[in-house]
Enzyme design. Structure first.
Site: not given
Length: 405
Positions: A86, A201-202, A278, A318, A360
């Site tokens: 970040w 991010n996303e 995920y 990720e 991740w």
């Protein structure tokens, strides 16, 4: 997914390990794209990497900087070449940007250290510029700042359309990109240690499932980034969900989120595509075998679209498996890592679009408060660490083969 919701003796085969400074030469020259590949000084470059969102946070405190150094040292020793982290922290304790346009110099010096230390160990960085989620401020904080100035914004998704929020975001982009590192004396926009910028991010905009809002925001902000810095690559930060009009929307693990993998990545100023995966979160009610089947299909369809429609490299930025899942075993996590790594290797070997993967997340020893279930501590010498190092060897060999052609 919002992974930070839970916050606030090395034994490897010698052939698998690399000298901690094996990749220092890689810091010379900017990463470019050529067709479906990344290249460095004309040679193929595979982005074998990891996530470590916490780097700036810890580096803000000089007494904690050894953990940053340790992470880069361990990563370099296992052949990892790129870290995603970040470059934002909006509002809150030790924020980078504590109010619109006002920055904590000590925190910025933490990011300076991260970049200089990455350079020291030959690690490149993907720096994300904002967050979809409220963790570390994100779009919610930008919207609140705008409301404090009298703006009426009904939803946090107003971040993408409200001109005051857009102005705040652009100011942050300009501030970070033009920052001169207090350690290296190199402006961020001129530092080849940085692999790429990430818009957010996303990003998600579930108030507009047509995808138009996100599409126009990406188009405008990508052009703005490139107007300041045309040396570095740029990506959006996408998870890979297909839009409501896409023929591949049936591959989405959940409902629409207002993004479109194909349309978003076709924007000219976006240099490469990204996906996250995920299956343990997205398909939490299914068994491990079903989740691996989904993962395999998820990667395959995006590799196909990246090659045949988008025409740009793809990074799996990720992926992971949490030990907090019921019935978890290291074997299951290794199976997931191997599935991802095998897809990357065979795609790269056969002229496909896969150019690297980032698990991740990487932690250093002694960071127990940052454990979220997905952490990998390379110095613990697990089978996962060996899997990571082995994939590095495979990619290095493949790179040598490609250089000879």
């Amino acid at each position: 997914m919002e992974k930070m919701r839970h916050l606030f003796p090395l034994i490897l085969l010698p052939l698998l390990l690399l000298s901690p400074h094996s990749h220092v030469e890689a810091a010379k020259g900017f990463i470019k794209t050529r067709g479906l590949n990344f290249v460095l000084n004309g040679n193929p470059f595979f982005a074998h990497g990891f996530n470590a969102y916490w780097l700036m946070t810890l580096a803000t405190d000089p007494s904690q900087r050894s953990k940053v150094s340790s992470a880069f040292r361990d990563a370099s020793g296992h052949g990892l070449l790129v870290a995603r982290t970040w470059a934002f922290s909006d509002g809150g304790f030790n924020a980078l940007q504590y109010s619109p346009g006002h920055y904590n110099e000590q925190t910025f010096k933490g990011l300076d250290f991260v970049i200089s230390e990455a350079r020291k160990y030959g690690i490149r960085l993907i720096l994300s510029l904002s967050n979809n989620y409220a963790t570390f401020g994100g779009k919610k904080q930008y919207v609140q700042w705008a409301r404090n100035q009298g703006q009426y914004i009904a939803l946090d998704d107003g971040f993408f359309t409200n001109p005051v929020c857009q102005g705040y975001y652009k100011n942050h982009v300009k501030t970070v990109l033009t920052r001169v590192n207090t350690i290296t004396r190199i402006a961020y926009k001129n530092d080849p240690t940085i692999f790429a910028w990430e818009l957010m991010n996303e990003p998600r905009c579930q108030s507009d499932l047509s995808g138009h809002t996100i599409q126009e925001w990406i188009r405008e902000m990508a052009a703005y980034v490139k107007s300041i810095d045309n040396k570095h690559l740029l990506e959006v930060g996408l998870e890979g969900f297909y839009g409501s009009s896409s023929p591949h929307k049936q591959f989405n693990p959940s409902s629409q989120v207002g993004t479109d993998f194909i349309a978003n990545n076709l924007i000219p100023n976006v240099d490469f595509a990204t996906i996250h995966s995920y299956p343990d979160q997205w398909l939490s009610n299914s068994n491990d075998r079903f989740q691996l089947v989904f993962l395999s299909k998820w990667i395959d369809i995006h590799l196909q679209d990246s090659k045949s429609i988008i025409g740009k490299p793809l990074l799996i930025t990720e992926f992971g498996k949490s030990w907090r899942d019921s019935g978890f075993s290291i074997h299951q996590r290794d199976a997931l890592f191997n599935t991802v790594y095998d897809k990357i290797y065979w795609s790269a070997r056969t002229g496909g679009s896969a150019a690297g993967g980032f698990f991740w997340q990487l932690l250093s020893a002694g960071m127990d408060s940052y454990r979220d279930g997905y952490e990998v501590i390379l110095s613990e010498a697990t089978s996962t660490s060996r899997t990571i190092a082995l994939h590095s060897r495979q990619l290095r060999r493949l790179g040598k083969v490609h250089r000879k052609k």
